[in-house]
Design a protein around this motif. Structure first.
Motif, PDB file in Angstrom:
ATOM      1  N   ILE A  44       0.846  -1.193   0.000  1.00 43.00           N
ATOM      2  CA  ILE A  44       0.000   0.000   0.000  1.00 43.00           C
ATOM      3  C   ILE A  44       0.881   1.243   0.000  1.00 43.00           C
ATOM      4  O   ILE A  44       2.065   1.191   0.324  1.00 43.00           O
ATOM      5  CB  ILE A  44      -0.961   0.025   1.210  1.00 43.00           C
ATOM      6  CG1 ILE A  44      -0.185  -0.010   2.530  1.00 43.00           C
ATOM      7  CG2 ILE A  44      -1.942  -1.133   1.133  1.00 43.00           C
ATOM      8  CD1 ILE A  44      -1.073   0.084   3.757  1.00 43.00           C
ATOM      9  N   GLY A  45       0.302   2.387  -0.360  1.00 50.43           N
ATOM     10  CA  GLY A  45       1.053   3.622  -0.455  1.00 50.43           C
ATOM     11  C   GLY A  45       1.370   4.236   0.895  1.00 50.43           C
ATOM     12  O   GLY A  45       0.771   3.889   1.918  1.00 50.43           O
ATOM     13  N   TYR A  46       2.316   5.159   0.869  1.00 47.14           N
ATOM     14  CA  TYR A  46       2.652   5.926   2.074  1.00 47.14           C
ATOM     15  C   TYR A  46       1.632   7.051   2.223  1.00 47.14           C
ATOM     16  O   TYR A  46       1.786   8.130   1.649  1.00 47.14           O
ATOM     17  CB  TYR A  46       4.050   6.518   1.971  1.00 47.14           C
ATOM     18  CG  TYR A  46       5.172   5.505   1.895  1.00 47.14           C
ATOM     19  CD1 TYR A  46       5.097   4.288   2.571  1.00 47.14           C
ATOM     20  CD2 TYR A  46       6.326   5.774   1.166  1.00 47.14           C
ATOM     21  CE1 TYR A  46       6.134   3.368   2.517  1.00 47.14           C
ATOM     22  CE2 TYR A  46       7.373   4.862   1.109  1.00 47.14           C
ATOM     23  CZ  TYR A  46       7.265   3.662   1.778  1.00 47.14           C
ATOM     24  OH  TYR A  46       8.300   2.757   1.720  1.00 47.14           O
ATOM     25  N   ASN A  47       0.588   6.805   2.978  1.00 45.51           N
ATOM     26  CA  ASN A  47      -0.459   7.805   3.194  1.00 45.51           C
ATOM     27  C   ASN A  47      -0.197   8.597   4.460  1.00 45.51           C
ATOM     28  O   ASN A  47      -1.124   8.990   5.167  1.00 45.51           O
ATOM     29  CB  ASN A  47      -1.822   7.113   3.253  1.00 45.51           C
ATOM     30  CG  ASN A  47      -2.150   6.385   1.971  1.00 45.51           C
ATOM     31  OD1 ASN A  47      -1.921   6.909   0.887  1.00 45.51           O
ATOM     32  ND2 ASN A  47      -2.657   5.173   2.082  1.00 45.51           N
ATOM     33  N   SER A  48       1.060   8.828   4.740  1.00 41.57           N
ATOM     34  CA  SER A  48       1.476   9.489   5.966  1.00 41.57           C
ATOM     35  C   SER A  48       2.909   9.997   5.784  1.00 41.57           C
ATOM     36  O   SER A  48       3.714   9.341   5.127  1.00 41.57           O
ATOM     37  CB  SER A  48       1.422   8.508   7.142  1.00 41.57           C
ATOM     38  OG  SER A  48       2.165   8.993   8.250  1.00 41.57           O
ATOM     39  N   PRO A  49       3.249  11.139   6.377  1.00 41.60           N
ATOM     40  CA  PRO A  49       4.635  11.614   6.318  1.00 41.60           C
ATOM     41  C   PRO A  49       5.549  10.913   7.310  1.00 41.60           C
ATOM     42  O   PRO A  49       6.775  11.104   7.267  1.00 41.60           O
ATOM     43  CB  PRO A  49       4.504  13.101   6.649  1.00 41.60           C
ATOM     44  CG  PRO A  49       3.304  13.191   7.531  1.00 41.60           C
ATOM     45  CD  PRO A  49       2.359  12.120   7.019  1.00 41.60           C
ATOM     46  N   PHE A  50       4.982  10.078   8.184  1.00 45.94           N
ATOM     47  CA  PHE A  50       5.782   9.407   9.211  1.00 45.94           C
ATOM     48  C   PHE A  50       6.393   8.129   8.635  1.00 45.94           C
ATOM     49  O   PHE A  50       6.065   7.017   9.029  1.00 45.94           O
ATOM     50  CB  PHE A  50       4.917   9.112  10.438  1.00 45.94           C
ATOM     51  CG  PHE A  50       4.508  10.354  11.181  1.00 45.94           C
ATOM     52  CD1 PHE A  50       5.242  10.795  12.274  1.00 45.94           C
ATOM     53  CD2 PHE A  50       3.413  11.095  10.776  1.00 45.94           C
ATOM     54  CE1 PHE A  50       4.878  11.953  12.958  1.00 45.94           C
ATOM     55  CE2 PHE A  50       3.043  12.255  11.448  1.00 45.94           C
ATOM     56  CZ  PHE A  50       3.781  12.688  12.535  1.00 45.94           C
ATOM     57  N   VAL A  51       7.341   8.327   7.720  1.00 47.54           N
ATOM     58  CA  VAL A  51       8.008   7.237   7.022  1.00 47.54           C
ATOM     59  C   VAL A  51       9.511   7.511   7.016  1.00 47.54           C
ATOM     60  O   VAL A  51       9.940   8.635   6.709  1.00 47.54           O
ATOM     61  CB  VAL A  51       7.498   7.108   5.567  1.00 47.54           C
ATOM     62  CG1 VAL A  51       8.268   6.021   4.829  1.00 47.54           C
ATOM     63  CG2 VAL A  51       6.005   6.822   5.530  1.00 47.54           C
ATOM     64  N   GLY A  52      10.312   6.512   7.363  1.00 48.92           N
ATOM     65  CA  GLY A  52      11.754   6.661   7.289  1.00 48.92           C
ATOM     66  C   GLY A  52      12.334   7.648   8.283  1.00 48.92           C
ATOM     67  O   GLY A  52      13.376   8.252   8.023  1.00 48.92           O
ATOM     68  N   LEU A  53      11.678   7.794   9.416  1.00 50.03           N
ATOM     69  CA  LEU A  53      12.141   8.767  10.401  1.00 50.03           C
ATOM     70  C   LEU A  53      11.989   8.222  11.815  1.00 50.03           C
ATOM     71  O   LEU A  53      11.450   7.134  12.027  1.00 50.03           O
ATOM     72  CB  LEU A  53      11.370  10.084  10.248  1.00 50.03           C
ATOM     73  CG  LEU A  53       9.839  10.030  10.167  1.00 50.03           C
ATOM     74  CD1 LEU A  53       9.199   9.764  11.500  1.00 50.03           C
ATOM     75  CD2 LEU A  53       9.295  11.304   9.550  1.00 50.03           C
ATOM     76  N   LEU A  54      12.470   8.993  12.778  1.00 46.98           N
ATOM     77  CA  LEU A  54      12.381   8.623  14.188  1.00 46.98           C
ATOM     78  C   LEU A  54      11.957   9.846  14.989  1.00 46.98           C
ATOM     79  O   LEU A  54      12.505  10.939  14.797  1.00 46.98           O
ATOM     80  CB  LEU A  54      13.748   8.124  14.685  1.00 46.98           C
ATOM     81  CG  LEU A  54      13.885   7.834  16.182  1.00 46.98           C
ATOM     82  CD1 LEU A  54      13.032   6.638  16.564  1.00 46.98           C
ATOM     83  CD2 LEU A  54      15.345   7.573  16.537  1.00 46.98           C
ATOM     84  N   VAL A  55      10.984   9.644  15.873  1.00 45.12           N
ATOM     85  CA  VAL A  55      10.544  10.711  16.769  1.00 45.12           C
ATOM     86  C   VAL A  55      10.650  10.193  18.203  1.00 45.12           C
ATOM     87  O   VAL A  55       9.994   9.203  18.551  1.00 45.12           O
ATOM     88  CB  VAL A  55       9.087  11.134  16.495  1.00 45.12           C
ATOM     89  CG1 VAL A  55       8.723  12.341  17.353  1.00 45.12           C
ATOM     90  CG2 VAL A  55       8.871  11.440  15.019  1.00 45.12           C
ATOM     91  N   PRO A  56      11.473  10.798  19.055  1.00 44.43           N
ATOM     92  CA  PRO A  56      11.544  10.360  20.454  1.00 44.43           C
ATOM     93  C   PRO A  56      10.160  10.393  21.101  1.00 44.43           C
ATOM     94  O   PRO A  56       9.353  11.290  20.833  1.00 44.43           O
ATOM     95  CB  PRO A  56      12.495  11.383  21.084  1.00 44.43           C
ATOM     96  CG  PRO A  56      13.341  11.869  19.939  1.00 44.43           C
ATOM     97  CD  PRO A  56      12.413  11.888  18.757  1.00 44.43           C
ATOM     98  N   LEU A 143       2.827   3.090  18.817  1.00 50.22           N
ATOM     99  CA  LEU A 143       3.943   3.462  19.688  1.00 50.22           C
ATOM    100  C   LEU A 143       4.649   2.184  20.107  1.00 50.22           C
ATOM    101  O   LEU A 143       4.054   1.106  20.086  1.00 50.22           O
ATOM    102  CB  LEU A 143       3.435   4.214  20.928  1.00 50.22           C
ATOM    103  CG  LEU A 143       4.466   4.593  22.009  1.00 50.22           C
ATOM    104  CD1 LEU A 143       5.445   5.639  21.491  1.00 50.22           C
ATOM    105  CD2 LEU A 143       3.773   5.098  23.274  1.00 50.22           C
ATOM    106  N   ALA A 144       5.911   2.280  20.483  1.00 50.47           N
ATOM    107  CA  ALA A 144       6.647   1.128  21.000  1.00 50.47           C
ATOM    108  C   ALA A 144       7.480   1.548  22.202  1.00 50.47           C
ATOM    109  O   ALA A 144       7.889   2.705  22.321  1.00 50.47           O
ATOM    110  CB  ALA A 144       7.552   0.535  19.924  1.00 50.47           C
ATOM    111  N   GLU A 145       7.711   0.603  23.077  1.00 50.10           N
ATOM    112  CA  GLU A 145       8.481   0.867  24.299  1.00 50.10           C
ATOM    113  C   GLU A 145       9.973   0.908  23.958  1.00 50.10           C
ATOM    114  O   GLU A 145      10.728  -0.030  24.189  1.00 50.10           O
ATOM    115  CB  GLU A 145       8.199  -0.215  25.348  1.00 50.10           C
ATOM    116  CG  GLU A 145       8.730   0.130  26.730  1.00 50.10           C
ATOM    117  CD  GLU A 145       8.281  -0.855  27.802  1.00 50.10           C
ATOM    118  OE1 GLU A 145       8.439  -0.526  28.993  1.00 50.10           O
ATOM    119  OE2 GLU A 145       7.769  -1.938  27.453  1.00 50.10           O
ATOM    120  N   ARG A 146      10.391   2.039  23.407  1.00 47.64           N
ATOM    121  CA  ARG A 146      11.769   2.281  23.002  1.00 47.64           C
ATOM    122  C   ARG A 146      11.920   3.775  22.712  1.00 47.64           C
ATOM    123  O   ARG A 146      10.937   4.517  22.792  1.00 47.64           O
ATOM    124  CB  ARG A 146      12.124   1.468  21.745  1.00 47.64           C
ATOM    125  CG  ARG A 146      11.208   1.738  20.587  1.00 47.64           C
ATOM    126  CD  ARG A 146      11.516   0.896  19.362  1.00 47.64           C
ATOM    127  NE  ARG A 146      12.818   1.204  18.794  1.00 47.64           N
ATOM    128  CZ  ARG A 146      13.254   0.701  17.648  1.00 47.64           C
ATOM    129  NH1 ARG A 146      12.505  -0.155  16.971  1.00 47.64           N
ATOM    130  NH2 ARG A 146      14.438   1.028  17.170  1.00 47.64           N
TER     131      ARG A 146
END
Length: 225
Positions: A44-56, A143-146
């Motif tokens: 499926i397509g990337y329907n979000s800008p939250f791709v290939g990145l990391l946010v604390p 979300l993940a515990e990291r």
């Protein structure tokens, strides 16, 4: 060394469930690469800008509280030495753009680490382009515990008003949104990793996405009636 049998099982699970996915326009909001990898596996397509990145995690919770405002916010790129999370960034040997994101209308800045982007220009261009595809009624939030995620962030995440959300953890929590990833290494370290390798054992993304689609369609039909 990775277990080839587990790798084959994971590939087969995604391959077979891909055909069952009806909600192909679902928006995945994730604080790391989990969402992008699921999109690749499921075709499926990337329907979000939250791709290939990391946010604390602390910053990610702020974003989720005012998602639209942050998605439409302004970036200021900073050197690694100015990052509030500089100590954690020492584990990354490659150089990548780091940005402070201010929400539209003002508010607390958050950091976005564009791990898989070559330049600030590329990061902003792809963020803006993919942000236009977001369906704010059809979102799965993860979300993940990291990545600076503590009990506090997990509790705050569970309290957020999103119809569909999932939090992968290394231990059991008394929250509806949490799922324990079954890996002894995670339990020992107190944090998870490689969620995309393990999540299918405890979480059926396709089933959840289809359920969300049915709810969205029902709501929209009722609104037109």
């Amino acid at each position: 060394m990775r277990n080839p049998i587990e790798k084959l099982k994971r590939w087969w699970w995604y391959r077979t469930t891909r055909r069952q996915l009806r909600n192909r326009n679902v928006t995945i909001i994730s604080e790391n690469c989990w969402g992008g990898i699921l999109c690749q596996y499921l075709g499926i397509g990337y329907n979000s800008p939250f791709v290939g990145l990391l946010v604390p995690a602390p910053d990610y919770i702020k974003i989720l509280r005012s998602l639209r405002e942050y998605v439409e916010g302004d970036f200021r790129f900073i050197p690694r030495s100015e990052s509030r999370y500089e100590a954690n960034l020492r584990y990354f040997k490659n150089d990548f753009p780091i940005a402070e994101l201010t929400p539209k209308g003002g508010g607390d800045t958050v950091e976005i680490h564009f791990l898989h982007y070559k330049s600030p220009e590329e990061a902003v261009e792809k963020w803006r382009r993919r942000a236009k595809r977001i369906d704010y009624d059809n979102i799965i939030v993860k979300l993940a515990e990291r990545n600076e995620c503590t009990d506090k962030e997990i509790a705050e995440f569970d309290a957020l008003d999103y119809p569909s959300k999932i939090c992968f953890t290394a231990k059991k929590y008394p929250f509806k949104s949490t799922r324990v990833l079954d890996a002894l290494d995670f339990i020992r370290r107190g944090r998870v990793n490689w969620e995309w390798r393990h999540c299918h054992k405890c979480y059926n993304f396709v089933e959840e996405a289809n359920r969300l689609l049915d709810a969205v369609q029902m709501h929209r039909r009722a609104a037109k009636a």
